[in-house]
Design an enzyme around this catalytic site. Sequence first.
Site, short mmCIF file in Angstrom:
data_model
loop_
_atom_site.label_atom_id
_atom_site.label_comp_id
_atom_site.label_asym_id
_atom_site.label_seq_id
_atom_site.Cartn_x
_atom_site.Cartn_y
_atom_site.Cartn_z
N ASP A 9 53.75 22.00 79.08
CA ASP A 9 53.30 22.22 77.70
C ASP A 9 53.60 20.96 76.89
OD1 ASP A 9 53.33 25.04 75.52
OD2 ASP A 9 53.28 22.95 74.89
N ASP A 103 46.86 22.77 75.45
CA ASP A 103 47.89 21.81 75.84
C ASP A 103 48.87 22.36 76.88
OD1 ASP A 103 49.53 23.51 74.32
OD2 ASP A 103 50.78 21.85 73.66
N GLU A 104 48.53 23.44 77.55
CA GLU A 104 49.47 23.96 78.54
C GLU A 104 48.77 24.58 79.74
OE1 GLU A 104 51.65 27.62 77.43
OE2 GLU A 104 50.41 27.60 75.63
#
Length: 385
Positions: A9, A103-104
């Site tokens: 993340d 974003d993860e």
Amino acid sequence: MGRLVMHVDMDAFFASIEQRDHEEYRGQPVIVGGLSGRGVVSTCSYEARRFGVHSAMPMVRARRLCPQGIFLPGSYAHYRAVSQQIFAIFARYAPVVEPLSIDEAFLDLTGMEHLMGTPLAYAQKLKAEICARTGLVASVGIAPNKFLAKLASDLRKPDGLVIVTPENRQAILDPLPVGRIWGVGRKTEQALQGLGIRCIRDLRLTPHAKLAASLGGHMASHLLTLAVGQDDRPVAPREPAKSIGKEVTFPVDLQSPEEAEQVLLELAEKVGYRLRREGVKGRTVQLKLRLGNFKTYTRSRTLPEATCYDEEIYHVVQELFRTLGVKRGIRLLGVSVSGFDNDVELSLFAEQAQKKDRLYEAIDAIKARFGEHGITKAQLLRKNK
Ligand code: TTP
Ligand code: MG
């Protein structure tokens, strides 16, 4: 053979990209989000978090908490392009990658032990490569399952790296508040507090019957399994969807076009939200309608410009519905969008689209925090009637 899962993340993702791109923002409290009166914070740099600013907070409040902050509207298309770079790196580190958000992702490392050296070295290598290629910092968790990997990546943010093993797992879990368990929302947390359960250790030591009495047997079993760090879900890659849609079957057939249009508005909002979350726009909007006697109609229209906006989707399905001329006896309604545009990034750069994207980012930030029902124009409409 046991599973091995990595969760990655990015730290303060949108804000870190701004700090990377603008030297003068580094070390400063940077706040990205909707800047209009009703805007909300998408995210902020760790410098801003010290002032108590956080995601989904009204921008007005963020300005009050941190008047010296640098406030930016953000450029979503740019962030998405950086996200694609990062996901391209993930793809080289694991055969199966499950994206969770912009974003993860989960990376399945099962069976790769002989290729990667130690998990620690592999995670360090990935972090270094992300940093070298994008100038950004990621936090990583490695664990025997998804639940623990996600928890681990969050434990030492920013620039975190935590490895959970069968040996240290319970010691890591026990002191954490129950709210840290994935899927425990505010309601469940309150119910648990009502039983005197605050940390995971408390939960683990509570008899099933006591939990089941207030949360139901299913939830009780689920929580007790997670409290000892067990989770069997596989890392599952997501195929890019070809269409995104939502339909609803009514317990009692709808008997008026007004009711039907109200439902279409709610469906258009749900589909719009999902399109934006996936970062896609589509040109073909489809209406599906089924009568009480199961006769089913589908009608669609292809637009000159791809869309991901609630009101554009709604206007098309409303028109298709009115043209169809069905007034009562409606058993099912569905709305879907397909024909995804490959040049979304380009069209997103159009000024008009960018303005709209910002508005919707603000709406979506609220939805992400409070669930899809946090904000709906359909509900507002109903109240005003
Ligand atoms: P997160 O990973 O939740 O947050 P973050 O990367 O900014 O910070 P952290 O270091 O705690 O991971 O979300 C990723 C991006 O998604 C974030 O940079 C902005 C966007 N986002 C929103 O737009 N609205 C929201 O409510 C949240 C939570 C995130
Ligand atoms: Mg993040």
